[in-house]
Design a protein around this motif. Structure first.
Motif, PDB file in Angstrom:
ATOM      1  N   GLU A   1       0.876  -1.076   0.005  1.00 56.09           N
ATOM      2  CA  GLU A   1       0.001   0.097   0.083  1.00 56.09           C
ATOM      3  C   GLU A   1       0.869   1.322   0.106  1.00 56.09           C
ATOM      4  OE1 GLU A   1      -2.404  -0.220   3.804  1.00 56.09           O
ATOM      5  OE2 GLU A   1      -0.615  -0.232   4.865  1.00 56.09           O
ATOM      6  N   THR A   2       0.257   2.422  -0.511  1.00 61.87           N
ATOM      7  CA  THR A   2       1.205   3.577  -0.517  1.00 61.87           C
ATOM      8  C   THR A   2       1.516   4.144   0.859  1.00 61.87           C
ATOM      9  OG1 THR A   2       0.160   3.908  -2.599  1.00 61.87           O
ATOM     10  CG2 THR A   2       1.061   5.774  -1.619  1.00 61.87           C
ATOM     11  N   ASP A   3       0.332   4.173   1.746  1.00 64.10           N
ATOM     12  CA  ASP A   3       0.458   4.620   3.022  1.00 64.10           C
ATOM     13  C   ASP A   3      -0.136   3.707   4.002  1.00 64.10           C
ATOM     14  OD1 ASP A   3       1.698   7.321   2.232  1.00 64.10           O
ATOM     15  OD2 ASP A   3      -0.190   7.736   1.435  1.00 64.10           O
ATOM     16  N   ALA A   4       0.631   3.572   5.103  1.00 67.43           N
ATOM     17  CA  ALA A   4      -0.144   2.836   6.218  1.00 67.43           C
ATOM     18  C   ALA A   4      -0.748   3.534   7.060  1.00 67.43           C
ATOM     19  CB  ALA A   4       1.235   2.388   7.372  1.00 67.43           C
ATOM     20  N   PRO A   5      -1.958   2.945   7.513  1.00 68.81           N
ATOM     21  CA  PRO A   5      -2.770   3.656   8.551  1.00 68.81           C
ATOM     22  C   PRO A   5      -2.062   4.387   9.477  1.00 68.81           C
ATOM     23  CG  PRO A   5      -3.552   1.443   8.114  1.00 68.81           C
ATOM     24  CD  PRO A   5      -2.205   1.567   7.325  1.00 68.81           C
ATOM     25  N   THR A   6      -1.035   3.922  10.098  1.00 72.59           N
ATOM     26  CA  THR A   6      -0.228   4.757  11.051  1.00 72.59           C
ATOM     27  C   THR A   6       0.683   6.123  10.642  1.00 72.59           C
ATOM     28  OG1 THR A   6       1.500   3.395  11.003  1.00 72.59           O
ATOM     29  CG2 THR A   6       0.075   2.310  12.530  1.00 72.59           C
ATOM     30  N   GLY A   7       0.601   5.821   9.326  1.00 65.69           N
ATOM     31  CA  GLY A   7       1.281   7.123   8.574  1.00 65.69           C
ATOM     32  C   GLY A   7       3.124   6.731   8.550  1.00 65.69           C
ATOM     33  N   LYS A   8       3.621   5.461   9.205  1.00 66.48           N
ATOM     34  CA  LYS A   8       4.941   5.218   9.432  1.00 66.48           C
ATOM     35  C   LYS A   8       5.113   4.149   7.950  1.00 66.48           C
ATOM     36  CE  LYS A   8       5.043   5.433  14.150  1.00 66.48           C
ATOM     37  NZ  LYS A   8       5.107   4.740  15.597  1.00 66.48           N
ATOM     38  N   ASP A   9       6.221   4.581   7.416  1.00 65.02           N
ATOM     39  CA  ASP A   9       6.820   3.654   6.358  1.00 65.02           C
ATOM     40  C   ASP A   9       6.964   2.010   6.794  1.00 65.02           C
ATOM     41  OD1 ASP A   9       7.836   3.272   3.433  1.00 65.02           O
ATOM     42  OD2 ASP A   9       9.605   2.666   4.734  1.00 65.02           O
ATOM     43  N   HIS A  10       7.490   2.045   8.085  1.00 63.93           N
ATOM     44  CA  HIS A  10       7.790   0.651   8.628  1.00 63.93           C
ATOM     45  C   HIS A  10       6.314  -0.297   8.706  1.00 63.93           C
ATOM     46  CE1 HIS A  10       9.144  -2.395  11.613  1.00 63.93           C
ATOM     47  NE2 HIS A  10      10.348  -2.163  11.023  1.00 63.93           N
ATOM     48  N   ASP A  11       5.337   0.454   8.907  1.00 63.87           N
ATOM     49  CA  ASP A  11       4.127  -0.407   8.979  1.00 63.87           C
ATOM     50  C   ASP A  11       3.335  -0.649   7.691  1.00 63.87           C
ATOM     51  OD1 ASP A  11       4.543  -0.402  11.792  1.00 63.87           O
ATOM     52  OD2 ASP A  11       3.457   1.542  11.966  1.00 63.87           O
ATOM     53  N   ARG A  12       3.780  -0.127   6.601  1.00 62.84           N
ATOM     54  CA  ARG A  12       3.071  -0.433   5.198  1.00 62.84           C
ATOM     55  C   ARG A  12       2.921  -1.985   5.140  1.00 62.84           C
ATOM     56  NH1 ARG A  12       6.952   1.942   1.434  1.00 62.84           N
ATOM     57  NH2 ARG A  12       5.577   0.936  -0.327  1.00 62.84           N
ATOM     58  N   ARG A  13       1.635  -2.448   4.479  1.00 60.47           N
ATOM     59  CA  ARG A  13       1.169  -3.728   4.525  1.00 60.47           C
ATOM     60  C   ARG A  13       1.073  -4.039   2.924  1.00 60.47           C
ATOM     61  NH1 ARG A  13      -4.061  -2.297   7.480  1.00 60.47           N
ATOM     62  NH2 ARG A  13      -4.021  -0.917   5.875  1.00 60.47           N
TER      63      ARG A  13
ATOM     64  N   ALA B   1      10.025  -5.003   8.998  1.00 60.68           N
ATOM     65  CA  ALA B   1       8.635  -4.057   8.508  1.00 60.68           C
ATOM     66  C   ALA B   1       7.871  -5.078   8.156  1.00 60.68           C
ATOM     67  CB  ALA B   1       9.659  -3.453   7.210  1.00 60.68           C
ATOM     68  N   THR B   2       6.533  -4.567   8.424  1.00 58.84           N
ATOM     69  CA  THR B   2       5.489  -5.325   8.285  1.00 58.84           C
ATOM     70  C   THR B   2       5.417  -6.020   6.886  1.00 58.84           C
ATOM     71  OG1 THR B   2       4.091  -3.905   9.697  1.00 58.84           O
ATOM     72  CG2 THR B   2       2.862  -5.203   8.101  1.00 58.84           C
ATOM     73  N   ARG B   3       5.588  -5.301   5.682  1.00 67.72           N
ATOM     74  CA  ARG B   3       5.790  -5.863   4.276  1.00 67.72           C
ATOM     75  C   ARG B   3       6.609  -6.783   4.068  1.00 67.72           C
ATOM     76  NH1 ARG B   3       7.567  -0.641   4.384  1.00 67.72           N
ATOM     77  NH2 ARG B   3       9.282  -0.126   3.489  1.00 67.72           N
ATOM     78  N   THR B   4       7.684  -7.081   4.835  1.00 68.41           N
ATOM     79  CA  THR B   4       8.901  -8.087   4.685  1.00 68.41           C
ATOM     80  C   THR B   4       8.145  -9.253   5.297  1.00 68.41           C
ATOM     81  OG1 THR B   4      10.170  -7.171   6.257  1.00 68.41           O
ATOM     82  CG2 THR B   4      10.956  -6.857   4.030  1.00 68.41           C
TER      83      THR B   4
ATOM     84  N   HIS C   1      13.896 -12.333  12.421  1.00 68.63           N
ATOM     85  CA  HIS C   1      13.639 -10.998  12.159  1.00 68.63           C
ATOM     86  C   HIS C   1      14.414  -9.803  12.589  1.00 68.63           C
ATOM     87  CE1 HIS C   1      10.040 -13.708  11.743  1.00 68.63           C
ATOM     88  NE2 HIS C   1       9.858 -12.758  10.554  1.00 68.63           N
ATOM     89  N   LEU C   2      15.117  -9.312  11.873  1.00 69.12           N
ATOM     90  CA  LEU C   2      16.359  -8.376  12.148  1.00 69.12           C
ATOM     91  C   LEU C   2      15.960  -7.180  12.221  1.00 69.12           C
ATOM     92  CD1 LEU C   2      19.234 -10.380  10.930  1.00 69.12           C
ATOM     93  CD2 LEU C   2      18.247 -10.451  13.203  1.00 69.12           C
ATOM     94  N   PRO C   3      15.853  -6.035  13.073  1.00 66.52           N
ATOM     95  CA  PRO C   3      15.341  -4.592  12.739  1.00 66.52           C
ATOM     96  C   PRO C   3      16.443  -4.068  11.816  1.00 66.52           C
ATOM     97  CG  PRO C   3      16.057  -5.058  14.940  1.00 66.52           C
ATOM     98  CD  PRO C   3      15.863  -6.326  14.489  1.00 66.52           C
ATOM     99  N   GLU C   4      17.778  -4.402  11.971  1.00 65.59           N
ATOM    100  CA  GLU C   4      18.920  -3.601  11.215  1.00 65.59           C
ATOM    101  C   GLU C   4      18.825  -3.916   9.816  1.00 65.59           C
ATOM    102  OE1 GLU C   4      20.619  -7.292  13.184  1.00 65.59           O
ATOM    103  OE2 GLU C   4      19.171  -5.924  13.714  1.00 65.59           O
ATOM    104  N   LEU C   5      17.850  -4.787   9.148  1.00 70.00           N
ATOM    105  CA  LEU C   5      17.809  -4.941   7.967  1.00 70.00           C
ATOM    106  C   LEU C   5      16.751  -3.839   7.203  1.00 70.00           C
ATOM    107  CD1 LEU C   5      17.276  -8.886   7.461  1.00 70.00           C
ATOM    108  CD2 LEU C   5      19.405  -7.316   7.588  1.00 70.00           C
ATOM    109  N   TYR C   6      15.971  -3.211   7.971  1.00 65.65           N
ATOM    110  CA  TYR C   6      15.362  -2.092   7.666  1.00 65.65           C
ATOM    111  C   TYR C   6      16.148  -0.936   7.160  1.00 65.65           C
ATOM    112  CZ  TYR C   6      11.531   1.524   7.393  1.00 65.65           C
ATOM    113  OH  TYR C   6      10.675   2.583   6.947  1.00 65.65           O
ATOM    114  N   SER C   7      16.042  -0.351   5.965  1.00 63.28           N
ATOM    115  CA  SER C   7      16.821   0.744   5.506  1.00 63.28           C
ATOM    116  C   SER C   7      18.242   0.366   5.364  1.00 63.28           C
ATOM    117  CB  SER C   7      16.396   2.121   6.212  1.00 63.28           C
ATOM    118  OG  SER C   7      14.979   2.331   6.165  1.00 63.28           O
ATOM    119  N   ALA C   8      18.644  -0.833   5.535  1.00 67.68           N
ATOM    120  CA  ALA C   8      20.110  -1.134   5.277  1.00 67.68           C
ATOM    121  C   ALA C   8      20.784  -0.919   4.289  1.00 67.68           C
ATOM    122  CB  ALA C   8      20.405  -2.660   5.879  1.00 67.68           C
ATOM    123  N   SER C   9      22.087  -0.425   4.375  1.00 72.29           N
ATOM    124  CA  SER C   9      22.808  -0.469   3.046  1.00 72.29           C
ATOM    125  C   SER C   9      23.433  -1.653   2.549  1.00 72.29           C
ATOM    126  CB  SER C   9      24.013   0.737   3.302  1.00 72.29           C
ATOM    127  OG  SER C   9      24.873  -0.023   4.059  1.00 72.29           O
TER     128      SER C   9
END
Length: 176
Positions: A13-25, A56-59, A80-88
């Protein structure tokens, strides 16, 4: 020999209900694409021993769809590793280096641009045709399978991987 399976999360989805990118479904197309990629992995017998998944929710949702393809008793270890979100790419490679040498087939479920940059970096020594497959983008639900002539994940380096497969939902649709 070690085999790395890189999977970008499915369409969201373009935007999560929470407004947070991490929560996009995942959206409906994303769920269908993830199921198609799960089927392809199953047909290719690309079953990982271990899976590293961004928190992240989507992953997590993408992985949940894929995890249904494993027969009872063959389920991989999942972290499930938080450091993989936005990782280089470098951060993703560091996560790979920390995987036990006893793991032969590793899957990473993550995000662009890091995942695409990782695939490009790991295979930068491959032939032109393989590079062309990866050159444009790593679309949602795309999978890159990369082999390394190493005995320990700590020895994985940029430029040392060989691209074995690159597939996306669009490539699968065009092939059928």
């Amino acid at each position: 020999m070690r085999r790395l399976i890189l999977l970008r999360h499915a369409k969201t989805e373009t935007d999560a209900p929470t407004g947070k990118d991490h929560d996009r479904r995942l959206e409906e197309r994303g769920r269908a694409d993830a199921a198609a990629m799960a089927e392809w992995l199953s047909e290719q017998r690309l079953v990982p021993d271990q899976v590293l998944v961004s928190t992240a929710t989507r992953t997590r949702q993408t992985w949940d769809i894929l995890s249904g393809l494993f027969a009872a008793g063959t389920e991989p270890q999942v972290e499930h590793l938080p450091e993989l979100y936005s990782a280089s790419a470098a951060q993703l490679l560091q996560a790979i280096h920390e995987v036990s040498a006893g793991i032969n087939r590793l899957m990473l479920v993550g995000h662009n641009p890091g995942l695409h940059e990782l695939a490009l970096g790991l295979t930068c020594g491959c032939n032109e045709a393989d590079r062309k497959l990866l050159s444009g983008n790593m679309p949602t639900s795309a999978i890159a399978v990369i082999d390394f002539p190493i005995a320990d994940w700590a020895d994985a380096r940029f430029g040392t991987g060989k691209l074995q497969h690159f597939v996306s939902p669009k490539i699968l649709r065009e092939a059928s």
